[in-house]
Design an enzyme around this catalytic site. Structure first.
Site, short mmCIF file in Angstrom:
data_model
loop_
_atom_site.label_atom_id
_atom_site.label_comp_id
_atom_site.label_asym_id
_atom_site.label_seq_id
_atom_site.Cartn_x
_atom_site.Cartn_y
_atom_site.Cartn_z
CB SER A 211 -0.97 -0.01 1.18
OG SER A 211 -0.27 -0.14 2.40
CB CYS B 100 -4.16 -7.74 0.71
SG CYS B 100 -2.95 -8.13 1.96
CB ILE C 227 0.36 -12.47 1.03
CG1 ILE C 227 -0.10 -13.74 0.32
CG2 ILE C 227 1.84 -12.21 0.81
CD1 ILE C 227 -0.07 -13.67 -1.19
NE ARG C 228 5.24 -8.08 4.85
CZ ARG C 228 5.36 -6.81 4.42
NH1 ARG C 228 5.25 -6.53 3.14
NH2 ARG C 228 5.61 -5.85 5.28
CG HIS D 267 -3.78 -11.79 -2.15
ND1 HIS D 267 -3.33 -10.98 -3.16
CD2 HIS D 267 -3.19 -11.33 -1.03
CE1 HIS D 267 -2.51 -10.07 -2.67
NE2 HIS D 267 -2.40 -10.26 -1.38
CD GLU E 234 -5.41 -11.74 -5.98
OE1 GLU E 234 -6.32 -11.93 -5.17
OE2 GLU E 234 -4.34 -11.17 -5.68
#
Ligand code: GLN
Length: 189
Positions: free
Chosen positions: A52, A81, A130-131, A166, A168
């Site tokens: 981000s 995320c 993921i994180r 996620h 995807e």
């Protein structure tokens, strides 16, 4: 209801291309978008997972903040995320600027470090954390679509949806989350 919709994935940084097969499996068009002209052509936005802080820097460097804020007011948005961090009202660890589309408080990297990344099942579908950020507070008008260990991981309010995970990256098309978002875009378009 418009069947023939285009889903634009903000393509400044992060996991953009993996959305294509999911979006197309829903019978919608996929577009990777990064210019005001391209933003104007889409019916809804996915803000992808990634980093981000990097996305924020690129948005500011390319002077896209105001045009994106205006687009987001008018069209459905799904943040994944890092994308969900950009949508939150309040960001912690550390605090950073956001578009304030959803009345949620989100703590960056709330599940710990890279080593704490993991898979889980949401709606019977395998997804990746993921994180990932942790949604520490959600306003009373926010619908919680899924929780993990009591913590909201998939939320929606009106035409804004966010997931800490996620979907995807799982190659089983389309994910239930893509299906829900494309339906939302069809109803809003
Ligand atoms: N940790 C990242 C951030 O703070 C998000 C990770 C992701 O999008 N998978 O922006």
């Amino acid at each position: 209801m418009k069947e023939d919709v285009t889903i634009g994935v903000l393509a400044l940084q992060g996991a953009v291309e993996p959305h294509r097969a999911h979006v197309e499996a829903c019978g919608a068009r996929f577009a990777a978008v990064k210019t005001p002209e391209a933003f104007a052509q889409v019916d809804g936005f996915i803000l992808p997972g990634g980093e981000s802080t990097t996305m924020l820097k690129l948005i500011e460097n390319f002077d896209l903040w105001d045009v994106l804020a205006e687009q987001f007011r008018a069209k459905p948005v799904w943040g994944i995320c890092a994308g969900s961090i950009l949508m939150a009202r309040t960001v912690l660890n550390p605090a950073q600027k956001s578009f304030d589309l959803l009345p949620i408080t989100i703590q960056r990297n709330g599940y710990g470090r890279q080593l704490d990344s993991h898979y889980d099942l949401v709606d019977g579908y395998k997804v990746s954390f993921i994180r990932a950020p942790v949604i520490t507070e959600a306003g009373p008008d926010v619908e919680v679509l899924a929780r993990q260990d009591d913590v909201p991981v998939w939320v929606q309010k009106g035409h804004y949806m966010a997931s800490a995970f996620h979907p995807e990256l799982t190659q089983d098309y389309p994910s239930p989350m893509h299906r829900r978002f494309v339906d939302l875009v069809r109803k809003s378009a």
